[in-house]
Design a protein around this motif. Structure first.
Motif, PDB file in Angstrom:
ATOM      1  N   THR A 166       0.677   3.856  -4.285  1.00  0.00           N
ATOM      2  CA  THR A 166      -0.460   3.136  -3.703  1.00  0.00           C
ATOM      3  C   THR A 166      -1.731   3.916  -4.036  1.00  0.00           C
ATOM      4  O   THR A 166      -1.791   5.128  -3.832  1.00  0.00           O
ATOM      5  CB  THR A 166      -0.297   3.037  -2.167  1.00  0.00           C
ATOM      6  N   LEU A 167      -2.719   3.200  -4.572  1.00  0.00           N
ATOM      7  CA  LEU A 167      -3.961   3.873  -4.972  1.00  0.00           C
ATOM      8  C   LEU A 167      -5.107   3.289  -4.149  1.00  0.00           C
ATOM      9  O   LEU A 167      -5.395   2.091  -4.219  1.00  0.00           O
ATOM     10  CB  LEU A 167      -4.210   3.641  -6.466  1.00  0.00           C
ATOM     11  N   ILE A 168      -5.756   4.149  -3.368  1.00  0.00           N
ATOM     12  CA  ILE A 168      -6.853   3.697  -2.503  1.00  0.00           C
ATOM     13  C   ILE A 168      -8.150   4.340  -3.010  1.00  0.00           C
ATOM     14  O   ILE A 168      -8.378   5.535  -2.785  1.00  0.00           O
ATOM     15  CB  ILE A 168      -6.592   4.093  -1.032  1.00  0.00           C
ATOM     16  N   PRO A 169      -8.997   3.579  -3.705  1.00  0.00           N
ATOM     17  CA  PRO A 169     -10.212   4.185  -4.260  1.00  0.00           C
ATOM     18  C   PRO A 169     -11.184   4.683  -3.185  1.00  0.00           C
ATOM     19  O   PRO A 169     -11.970   5.590  -3.437  1.00  0.00           O
ATOM     20  CB  PRO A 169     -10.839   3.047  -5.073  1.00  0.00           C
ATOM     21  N   GLY A 170     -11.123   4.098  -1.975  1.00  0.00           N
ATOM     22  CA  GLY A 170     -12.032   4.528  -0.910  1.00  0.00           C
ATOM     23  C   GLY A 170     -13.442   4.010  -1.141  1.00  0.00           C
ATOM     24  O   GLY A 170     -13.650   3.023  -1.858  1.00  0.00           O
ATOM     25  N   ASP A 171     -14.438   4.688  -0.556  1.00  0.00           N
ATOM     26  CA  ASP A 171     -15.825   4.243  -0.749  1.00  0.00           C
ATOM     27  C   ASP A 171     -16.727   5.451  -1.017  1.00  0.00           C
ATOM     28  O   ASP A 171     -16.235   6.557  -1.241  1.00  0.00           O
ATOM     29  CB  ASP A 171     -16.296   3.399   0.442  1.00  0.00           C
ATOM     30  N   GLY A 172     -18.037   5.244  -0.998  1.00  0.00           N
ATOM     31  CA  GLY A 172     -18.948   6.337  -1.361  1.00  0.00           C
ATOM     32  C   GLY A 172     -18.631   6.797  -2.779  1.00  0.00           C
ATOM     33  O   GLY A 172     -18.524   5.987  -3.705  1.00  0.00           O
ATOM     34  N   THR A 173     -18.392   8.098  -2.940  1.00  0.00           N
ATOM     35  CA  THR A 173     -18.049   8.632  -4.265  1.00  0.00           C
ATOM     36  C   THR A 173     -16.559   8.478  -4.581  1.00  0.00           C
ATOM     37  O   THR A 173     -16.118   8.852  -5.675  1.00  0.00           O
ATOM     38  CB  THR A 173     -18.407  10.124  -4.350  1.00  0.00           C
ATOM     39  N   GLY A 174     -15.789   7.943  -3.625  1.00  0.00           N
ATOM     40  CA  GLY A 174     -14.335   7.830  -3.819  1.00  0.00           C
ATOM     41  C   GLY A 174     -13.931   7.175  -5.126  1.00  0.00           C
ATOM     42  O   GLY A 174     -13.164   7.757  -5.905  1.00  0.00           O
ATOM     43  N   PRO A 175     -14.449   5.952  -5.418  1.00  0.00           N
ATOM     44  CA  PRO A 175     -13.966   5.263  -6.628  1.00  0.00           C
ATOM     45  C   PRO A 175     -14.184   6.063  -7.916  1.00  0.00           C
ATOM     46  O   PRO A 175     -13.291   6.097  -8.779  1.00  0.00           O
ATOM     47  CB  PRO A 175     -14.796   3.970  -6.629  1.00  0.00           C
TER      48      PRO A 175
ATOM     49  N   ASP B 233       2.849   2.874 -11.794  1.00  0.00           N
ATOM     50  CA  ASP B 233       2.476   1.505 -11.414  1.00  0.00           C
ATOM     51  C   ASP B 233       1.584   1.656 -10.199  1.00  0.00           C
ATOM     52  O   ASP B 233       2.071   1.936  -9.092  1.00  0.00           O
ATOM     53  CB  ASP B 233       3.724   0.688 -11.052  1.00  0.00           C
ATOM     54  N   TRP B 234       0.276   1.521 -10.411  1.00  0.00           N
ATOM     55  CA  TRP B 234      -0.659   1.718  -9.296  1.00  0.00           C
ATOM     56  C   TRP B 234      -0.760   0.433  -8.485  1.00  0.00           C
ATOM     57  O   TRP B 234      -1.063  -0.625  -9.036  1.00  0.00           O
ATOM     58  CB  TRP B 234      -2.057   2.077  -9.825  1.00  0.00           C
ATOM     59  N   ASP B 235      -0.518   0.523  -7.211  1.00  0.00           N
ATOM     60  CA  ASP B 235      -0.748  -0.617  -6.316  1.00  0.00           C
ATOM     61  C   ASP B 235      -2.110  -0.366  -5.646  1.00  0.00           C
ATOM     62  O   ASP B 235      -2.205   0.367  -4.656  1.00  0.00           O
ATOM     63  CB  ASP B 235       0.380  -0.701  -5.277  1.00  0.00           C
ATOM     64  N   VAL B 236      -3.158  -0.951  -6.247  1.00  0.00           N
ATOM     65  CA  VAL B 236      -4.527  -0.637  -5.805  1.00  0.00           C
ATOM     66  C   VAL B 236      -4.842  -1.384  -4.506  1.00  0.00           C
ATOM     67  O   VAL B 236      -4.659  -2.597  -4.418  1.00  0.00           O
ATOM     68  CB  VAL B 236      -5.553  -1.009  -6.906  1.00  0.00           C
ATOM     69  N   GLN B 237      -5.310  -0.659  -3.508  1.00  0.00           N
ATOM     70  CA  GLN B 237      -5.601  -1.239  -2.192  1.00  0.00           C
ATOM     71  C   GLN B 237      -6.981  -0.824  -1.718  1.00  0.00           C
ATOM     72  O   GLN B 237      -7.319   0.356  -1.757  1.00  0.00           O
ATOM     73  CB  GLN B 237      -4.566  -0.737  -1.165  1.00  0.00           C
ATOM     74  N   GLU B 238      -7.742  -1.816  -1.259  1.00  0.00           N
ATOM     75  CA  GLU B 238      -9.081  -1.516  -0.752  1.00  0.00           C
ATOM     76  C   GLU B 238      -9.031  -1.148   0.725  1.00  0.00           C
ATOM     77  O   GLU B 238      -8.360  -1.801   1.509  1.00  0.00           O
ATOM     78  CB  GLU B 238      -9.984  -2.734  -0.924  1.00  0.00           C
ATOM     79  N   ALA B 239      -9.793  -0.097   1.059  1.00  0.00           N
ATOM     80  CA  ALA B 239      -9.968   0.272   2.471  1.00  0.00           C
ATOM     81  C   ALA B 239     -11.383   0.830   2.612  1.00  0.00           C
ATOM     82  O   ALA B 239     -11.996   1.225   1.622  1.00  0.00           O
ATOM     83  CB  ALA B 239      -8.933   1.314   2.881  1.00  0.00           C
TER      84      ALA B 239
ATOM     85  N   SER C 264       1.636  -1.594   1.892  1.00  0.00           N
ATOM     86  CA  SER C 264       1.844  -0.987   0.570  1.00  0.00           C
ATOM     87  C   SER C 264       2.378   0.433   0.711  1.00  0.00           C
ATOM     88  O   SER C 264       3.342   0.824   0.043  1.00  0.00           O
ATOM     89  CB  SER C 264       0.524  -0.985  -0.224  1.00  0.00           C
ATOM     90  N   LEU C 265       1.769   1.214   1.590  1.00  0.00           N
ATOM     91  CA  LEU C 265       2.211   2.609   1.744  1.00  0.00           C
ATOM     92  C   LEU C 265       3.623   2.692   2.324  1.00  0.00           C
ATOM     93  O   LEU C 265       4.401   3.576   1.949  1.00  0.00           O
ATOM     94  CB  LEU C 265       1.216   3.378   2.622  1.00  0.00           C
ATOM     95  N   ARG C 266       3.958   1.738   3.207  1.00  0.00           N
ATOM     96  CA  ARG C 266       5.332   1.737   3.755  1.00  0.00           C
ATOM     97  C   ARG C 266       6.340   1.416   2.652  1.00  0.00           C
ATOM     98  O   ARG C 266       7.469   1.891   2.676  1.00  0.00           O
ATOM     99  CB  ARG C 266       5.455   0.715   4.897  1.00  0.00           C
ATOM    100  N   ARG C 267       5.893   0.620   1.676  1.00  0.00           N
ATOM    101  CA  ARG C 267       6.786   0.232   0.578  1.00  0.00           C
ATOM    102  C   ARG C 267       6.904   1.351  -0.464  1.00  0.00           C
ATOM    103  O   ARG C 267       7.993   1.749  -0.836  1.00  0.00           O
ATOM    104  CB  ARG C 267       6.253  -1.052  -0.073  1.00  0.00           C
ATOM    105  N   THR C 268       5.749   1.871  -0.924  1.00  0.00           N
ATOM    106  CA  THR C 268       5.789   2.855  -2.016  1.00  0.00           C
ATOM    107  C   THR C 268       6.125   4.263  -1.513  1.00  0.00           C
ATOM    108  O   THR C 268       6.635   5.091  -2.250  1.00  0.00           O
ATOM    109  CB  THR C 268       4.425   2.933  -2.732  1.00  0.00           C
TER     110      THR C 268
END
Ligand code: NAD
Length: 358
Positions: free
Chosen positions: A6-15, A33-39, A58-62
């Motif tokens: 699971t890939l969470i880019p985050g916000d601010g400088t995160g991405p 295999d990145w499962d990209v998720q917005e938070a 997603s995190l419970r799965r990966t």
């Protein structure tokens, strides 16, 4: 082998930092295999909530994730997504290795310690009452203590269960990583029931490791003093949530700043890797911040996935780039040489090159 993460880019400088980390991790040759998720802010704009259920699903799965930092509005607005993730997924141990890298301007050399912070309890449990609320008034009346009428009140739950499992995690970490000592950090002389309970559990766990791993105790104020004078004497440190938060940043300062401090939030099933630093929103989109902390978090993730050789290659490449000091961000340049600093992307490129040349 392929790994689903699971890939969470985050916000601010995160991405921009996550993008740099992904490039370096993929350059190891391992397939993700990145499962990209917005938070965070992106999710708030799109779904109306900062932490959509599908991120947790997603995190419970990966069972493994890499995350950029997420902004928490101060004093109002939504509660911390970072804290919610840890609590929802029961990521009870926050592990933050801090070691000095030659070439990084830092006040000390030879620091090699690991903070293990309890992640789910303490004043972070979110049991807090506004000043002048009926609840605050009830607590005031019920305790009979001298609490001012206009005081806001927070509760600090610390359980035997929560303390024991994080101390056990610290000792098991020490065994797995061939560390020699675990030190419990508390303020048990003042908070006899809460920190006292943490310490009682720590002593019981320590007894089971006697002869294998040394055990010591230091009060949090004394620990601050010792860390900024003799940090090389510490090895693995385990502590309740708030002290862990503060000492993590202090220790990042010992090794040259937040740009070099990786971490993971781990439970029994799921591990979410992220740097110690926050979203530094004032730098958003500037391509200026140091990607090493999130890249090193990615190296910890590789090791967790069983990709030991790739993890070591990433760490060696980061070490080489910071030792050479040419393609590094502003925080790693000596005073007066900031103008010659590289950007986030350029430093990541140099790390990829160093890996290919190794
Ligand atoms: P911060 O860590 O974002 O930044 C503090 C300062 O540290 C920055 O101004 C910058 O000078 C330096 N810094 C941070 N990361 C750096 C990097 N990679 N390279 C070079 N320098 C770096 O702390 P803050 O300003 O207190 O917090 C900003 C936001 O991040 C807040 O909303 C906070 O709640 C949030 N936060 C999120 C997390 C997380 O997502 N896990 C952790 C901490 C803070």
């Amino acid at each position: 082998m392929r790994h689903t993460v699971t890939l969470i880019p985050g916000d601010g400088t995160g991405p921009e930092l996550v993008e740099a980390a992904v490039r370096v991790l993929e350059a190891t040759g391992i397939t993700f295999d990145w499962d990209v998720q917005e938070a965070g802010e992106a999710a708030l704009a799109r779904y109306g909530v900062p932490l959509p259920d599908k991120v947790l699903e997603s995190l419970r799965r990966t069972r493994v994730g890499l995350k950029g930092p997420i902004t928490t509005p101060v004093g109002s607005g939504f509660r911390s997504v970072n804290v919610a993730l840890r609590q929802e997924l029961d990521l009870y141990a926050c592990v933050r290795p801090c070691r000095t890298f030659p070439g990084v301007p830092a006040p000390f050399s030879g620091v090699d310690l690991v903070i293990v912070r309890e992640n789910t309890e303490d004043v972070y449990a979110g049991v807090e009452f506004e000043a002048d609320s009926a609840e605050a008034e009830q607590i005031r009346a019920w305790t009979g203590k001298r609490i001012r009428q206009d005081a806001a009140i927070a509760l600090k739950p610390i359980s035997a269960y929560g303390s024991r499992r994080v101390v056990e995690y610290a000792f098991e970490y020490a065994v797995r990583h061939r560390r020699r000592r675990v030190t419990a950090i508390t303020k048990a002389n003042i908070m006899k029931f809460t920190d006292g309970l943490f310490l009682r559990e720590a002593r019981q766990v320590a007894a089971a490791y006697a002869g294998r791993i040394e055990y010591s105790e230091v009060l949090v104020d004394a620990a601050c003093m010792q860390l900024v004078t003799r940090p090389e004497e510490f090895d693995v440190l385990v502590m309740p949530n708030l002290y862990g938060d503060i000492l993590s940043d202090l220790c990042a300062g010992l090794i040259g700043g937040l740009g070099m401090a990786p971490g993971v939030n781990a439970g029994d099933e799921i591990a979410l890797f992220e740097p110690v630093h926050g979203s530094a929103p004032q730098f958003k989109g500037t391509n200026r911040l140091n990607p090493a902390a999130i890249i090193l978090s990615g190296a910890l993730m590789l090791r967790h996935l069983g990709e030991e050789a790739a993890a070591s290659r990433v760490e060696a490449a980061v070490a080489r780039v910071v030792r050479e000091g040419t393609h590094v961000t502003f925080d790693l340049k000596p005073p007066g040489q900031q103008a010659a600093a590289s950007g986030t992307r350029e430093m990541a490129d140099a790390i990829v090159r160093a890996m290919k040349e190794a």
